[in-house]
Scaffold this active site. Structure first.
Site, PDB file in Angstrom:
ATOM      1  N   SER A   1      -2.961  -7.309  -1.348  1.00 31.95           N
ATOM      2  CA  SER A   1      -1.768  -7.406  -0.503  1.00 31.95           C
ATOM      3  C   SER A   1      -1.861  -8.650   0.382  1.00 31.95           C
ATOM      4  O   SER A   1      -0.870  -9.355   0.592  1.00 31.95           O
ATOM      5  CB  SER A   1      -1.640  -6.181   0.410  1.00 31.95           C
ATOM      6  OG  SER A   1      -0.946  -5.151  -0.251  1.00 31.95           O
TER       7      SER A   1
ATOM      8  N   THR B   1      -6.354  -1.531  -6.131  1.00 24.32           N
ATOM      9  CA  THR B   1      -7.157  -0.505  -5.445  1.00 24.32           C
ATOM     10  C   THR B   1      -8.196   0.075  -6.404  1.00 24.32           C
ATOM     11  O   THR B   1      -9.386   0.139  -6.085  1.00 24.32           O
ATOM     12  CB  THR B   1      -6.240   0.590  -4.886  1.00 24.32           C
ATOM     13  OG1 THR B   1      -5.314  -0.042  -3.998  1.00 24.32           O
ATOM     14  CG2 THR B   1      -7.029   1.639  -4.130  1.00 24.32           C
TER      15      THR B   1
ATOM     16  N   LYS C   1       0.416   1.858   9.655  1.00 27.53           N
ATOM     17  CA  LYS C   1       0.775   2.794   8.593  1.00 27.53           C
ATOM     18  C   LYS C   1       2.128   3.394   8.914  1.00 27.53           C
ATOM     19  O   LYS C   1       2.514   3.482  10.086  1.00 27.53           O
ATOM     20  CB  LYS C   1      -0.262   3.923   8.490  1.00 27.53           C
ATOM     21  CG  LYS C   1      -0.311   4.551   7.119  1.00 27.53           C
ATOM     22  CD  LYS C   1      -1.123   3.707   6.154  1.00 27.53           C
ATOM     23  CE  LYS C   1      -1.183   4.307   4.775  1.00 27.53           C
ATOM     24  NZ  LYS C   1      -2.170   3.613   3.931  1.00 27.53           N
TER      25      LYS C   1
ATOM     26  N   LYS D   1     -10.539  -0.950   7.730  1.00 27.15           N
ATOM     27  CA  LYS D   1     -10.650  -1.461   6.360  1.00 27.15           C
ATOM     28  C   LYS D   1     -10.472  -2.976   6.336  1.00 27.15           C
ATOM     29  O   LYS D   1     -11.244  -3.702   5.703  1.00 27.15           O
ATOM     30  CB  LYS D   1      -9.554  -0.798   5.526  1.00 27.15           C
ATOM     31  CG  LYS D   1      -9.693  -0.990   4.052  1.00 27.15           C
ATOM     32  CD  LYS D   1      -8.550  -0.320   3.326  1.00 27.15           C
ATOM     33  CE  LYS D   1      -8.429   1.142   3.673  1.00 27.15           C
ATOM     34  NZ  LYS D   1      -7.372   1.818   2.922  1.00 27.15           N
TER      35      LYS D   1
ATOM     36  N   ASN E   1      -1.752   5.744  -9.050  1.00 31.34           N
ATOM     37  CA  ASN E   1      -2.076   4.313  -9.109  1.00 31.34           C
ATOM     38  C   ASN E   1      -3.577   4.058  -9.015  1.00 31.34           C
ATOM     39  O   ASN E   1      -4.181   3.462  -9.907  1.00 31.34           O
ATOM     40  CB  ASN E   1      -1.303   3.593  -7.987  1.00 31.34           C
ATOM     41  CG  ASN E   1      -1.676   2.133  -7.900  1.00 31.34           C
ATOM     42  OD1 ASN E   1      -2.799   1.803  -7.537  1.00 31.34           O
ATOM     43  ND2 ASN E   1      -0.770   1.254  -8.251  1.00 31.34           N
TER      44      ASN E   1
HETATM   45  P1  NAD Z   1      -0.040   7.901  -6.188  1.00 33.46           P
HETATM   46  O1  NAD Z   1       1.144   8.544  -5.597  1.00 33.46           O
HETATM   47  O2  NAD Z   1       0.154   6.828  -7.196  1.00 33.46           O
HETATM   48  O3  NAD Z   1      -0.961   9.017  -6.872  1.00 33.46           O
HETATM   49  C1  NAD Z   1      -1.402  10.131  -6.190  1.00 33.46           C
HETATM   50  C2  NAD Z   1      -2.005  11.070  -7.229  1.00 33.46           C
HETATM   51  O4  NAD Z   1      -2.591  12.170  -6.571  1.00 33.46           O
HETATM   52  C3  NAD Z   1      -0.982  11.632  -8.202  1.00 33.46           C
HETATM   53  O5  NAD Z   1      -1.560  11.727  -9.498  1.00 33.46           O
HETATM   54  C4  NAD Z   1      -0.738  13.041  -7.668  1.00 33.46           C
HETATM   55  O6  NAD Z   1      -0.322  13.949  -8.677  1.00 33.46           O
HETATM   56  C5  NAD Z   1      -2.125  13.365  -7.188  1.00 33.46           C
HETATM   57  N1  NAD Z   1      -2.180  14.438  -6.217  1.00 33.46           N
HETATM   58  C6  NAD Z   1      -1.318  14.730  -5.225  1.00 33.46           C
HETATM   59  N2  NAD Z   1      -1.733  15.825  -4.564  1.00 33.46           N
HETATM   60  C7  NAD Z   1      -2.884  16.207  -5.151  1.00 33.46           C
HETATM   61  C8  NAD Z   1      -3.800  17.262  -4.946  1.00 33.46           C
HETATM   62  N3  NAD Z   1      -3.595  18.158  -3.976  1.00 33.46           N
HETATM   63  N4  NAD Z   1      -4.889  17.320  -5.734  1.00 33.46           N
HETATM   64  C9  NAD Z   1      -5.101  16.414  -6.716  1.00 33.46           C
HETATM   65  N5  NAD Z   1      -4.258  15.407  -6.975  1.00 33.46           N
HETATM   66  C10 NAD Z   1      -3.175  15.325  -6.209  1.00 33.46           C
HETATM   67  O7  NAD Z   1      -0.918   7.415  -4.960  1.00 33.46           O
HETATM   68  P2  NAD Z   1      -2.038   6.302  -4.931  1.00 33.46           P
HETATM   69  O8  NAD Z   1      -1.422   5.044  -4.496  1.00 33.46           O
HETATM   70  O9  NAD Z   1      -2.860   6.362  -6.163  1.00 33.46           O
HETATM   71  O10 NAD Z   1      -2.899   6.823  -3.683  1.00 33.46           O
HETATM   72  C11 NAD Z   1      -3.931   7.793  -3.853  1.00 33.46           C
HETATM   73  C12 NAD Z   1      -4.870   7.678  -2.668  1.00 33.46           C
HETATM   74  O11 NAD Z   1      -5.372   6.360  -2.614  1.00 33.46           O
HETATM   75  C13 NAD Z   1      -4.220   7.941  -1.300  1.00 33.46           C
HETATM   76  O12 NAD Z   1      -5.155   8.534  -0.449  1.00 33.46           O
HETATM   77  C14 NAD Z   1      -3.909   6.541  -0.808  1.00 33.46           C
HETATM   78  O13 NAD Z   1      -3.812   6.490   0.593  1.00 33.46           O
HETATM   79  C15 NAD Z   1      -5.117   5.820  -1.336  1.00 33.46           C
HETATM   80  N6  NAD Z   1      -4.934   4.374  -1.426  1.00 33.46           N
HETATM   81  C16 NAD Z   1      -4.012   3.834  -2.265  1.00 33.46           C
HETATM   82  C17 NAD Z   1      -3.867   2.459  -2.298  1.00 33.46           C
HETATM   83  C18 NAD Z   1      -2.902   1.782  -3.225  1.00 33.46           C
HETATM   84  O14 NAD Z   1      -2.883   0.550  -3.245  1.00 33.46           O
HETATM   85  N7  NAD Z   1      -2.154   2.505  -4.023  1.00 33.46           N
HETATM   86  C19 NAD Z   1      -4.649   1.646  -1.469  1.00 33.46           C
HETATM   87  C20 NAD Z   1      -5.606   2.241  -0.659  1.00 33.46           C
HETATM   88  C21 NAD Z   1      -5.729   3.613  -0.642  1.00 33.46           C
END
Ligand code: NAD
Length: 436
Positions: free
Chosen positions: A363, A195, A111, A99, A226
């Protein structure tokens, strides 16, 4: 302790690195670079003893993997989840390397993760766990070594505790050791929605290329945390119809689309996803269907945004996907087998290593600001993020068209080329090539 190889199935990491092989022929780099990227540089496994509020002791397992640091320090989030495994962390670290390379950041990939259900811990227990983890990995992180950030179920407050703990250990305030911090502790404006916003900028480029009108486009978003919430908010503000969203408890569907600010407000206040419309503080329930997370993926929509966890689109459900475009905000939501099915069906997949790179890009801005001690206004963050996301989206899109390949292969080819050139620039092989 340093982790030994485990008998655990290698699937997710193997699946991840397999993507490199298909991209290799388009990257025009030395095979040695490919070989190096198949092996994480450092793997740390730690035990974190935590005194719980009731006086008992619990010991948690944690990991930090630095996959590569050829182009700069390792960079990547820390995840708190009961299903965290070493293989998952290795795959996530690998994706971070790719990435950062796709969007041209001076970083490698890393990670971390702790095997924990954070919802079961009090805030004080969570703080002790977070600080304990940093004490265990402090020798392996640092502003020029490996720079963690938030991921699933970790947030700005946790990053603040971690920065504070690290600063105590090295006896020097060190904000650049970690990103995604609260603003008063050196966080960057615009990191919170970066993101979701980065994915939104990708969709805006597609809008320009395809010439569609936002109010004709139906979007389903799996995961309302998020990444998912901010993406939904920005799309909704532009007139896109966000017809379905879900969280770990399940999802809701409404053909006319939801009022996303109302959904965000109630979800964040009550922790429950409810189909509501709010005016001020008064919220009314609106007509909507309850759907499962599996059903959400198969809805008849134009854009599907997986924004929860990995391995959601697999060989078992890929043939049922009806969306014409998938924008992967989650890391690794699509398995390699599913990819082949989606490609055959001519579904455009904007791959995770591009679509969700907005988070690591801001970041990076945070790290730059911490090192400079000079902080940017929000507009500057947005402008710089948009410039990078739009430019790199188009570069990958053009590569895809040029070679008639899928967008994921194009993104990996672009990443491989950048890292491969850096590895070759170290000159070792060149020396032998010239002397033999
Ligand atoms: P988060 O914890 O804020 O939110 C995760 C969401 O997914 C929550 O609403 C949770 O209820 C839901 N969830 C969990 N298990 C689930 C399932 N089985 N089915 C459907 N929904 C489910 O996390 P986030 O930061 O939003 O991250 C979400 C994804 O985005 C992850 O794969 C993370 O690696 C990726 N990501 C996040 C960021 C970031 O800056 N936050 C950056 C790059 C990638």
């Amino acid at each position: 302790m340093m982790a030994e190889s485990t008998a655990e199935s290698n699937t997710i990491f193997d699946d991840a690195i397999r993507r490199l092989d298909s991209a290799f022929s388009y990257a025009e780099i030395d095979p040695e670079a490919l070989e190096m990227l198949k092996h994480p540089k450092i793997i740390i496994q730690v035990s974190i003893p935590v005194r719980m509020d009731d006086g008992s002791l619990r010991v948690f397992d944690g990991y930090r993997v630095r996959h590569d640091d050829t182009c700069g320090p390792g960079k990547g989030g820390i995840r708190y989840h009961q299903d965290v495994s070493l293989n998952e962390v290795k795959a996530l670290a690998f994706w971070m390397t790719c990435k950062c390379a796709v969007v041209g950041l001076p970083y490698g990939g890393g990670k971390g993760g702790i095997v924990v259900n954070p919802k079961e811990l009090s805030q004080l227990e969570l703080e002790r766990l977070s600080r304990g983890f940093i004490r265990q990995i402090a020798d392996f992180i640092g502003p020029e070594v490996d720079v963690p950030a938030p991921d699933v179920y970790t947030n700005a407050m946790i990053m603040g505790w971690m920065m504070d703990e690290y600063s105590k250990i090295v006896r020097k305030r060190t904000p650049a050791v970690i990103t995604g911090k609260p603003i008063p502790l050196g966080g960057s404006l615009g990191r919170d929605d970066a993101t979701g916003r980065g994915g939104y900028y990708c969709i805006k480029e597609l809008e320009r290329i395809r010439g569609w009108s936002p109010d004709d486009i139906r979007v389903a978003i799996q995961g309302f945390g998020n990444a998912g919430q901010h993406n939904a908010r920005l799309l909704h503000a532009d007139g896109y119809k966000v017809v379905a969203v879900s969280d770990s408890q399940g999802g809701i569907y409404r053909a006319d689309g939801f009022d996303i600010p109302s959904l965000i407000k109630t979800k964040n206040e009550s922790r429950e996803l409810k189909a509501v419309y709010c005016e001020g503080s008064v919220c009314e329930v609106v007509d909507a269907e309850s759907i499962s997370n599996e059903a959400l993926l198969e809805l008849d929509v134009d854009i599907l945004v997986p924004a929860a966890l990995e391995n959601q689109i697999t060989k078992d459900n890929a043939a049922n996907i009806k969306a014409g475009i998938i924008v992967e905000l989650a890391n690794g939501p699509t398995t390699a087998e599913a990819d082949a099915i989606l490609n055959r069906a001519d579904i455009l997949v904007v791959p995770d290593i591009l679509a969700n790179a907005g988070g690591v890009t801001v970041s990076y801005f945070e790290w730059v600001q911490n090192k400079a001690g000079y902080y940017w206004p929000l507009e500057e963050v947005h402008t710089k993020l948009k410039t990078i996301m739009s430019r790199e989206f188009n570069a990958v899109y053009d590569l895809m068209k040029k070679h008639r390949i899928d967008m994921r292969t194009a993104a990996y080819a672009k990443a491989l080329k950048r890292i491969g050139e850096a590895i070759s620039a170290q000159g070792t092989k060149q020396f032998f090539d010239n002397n033999h």
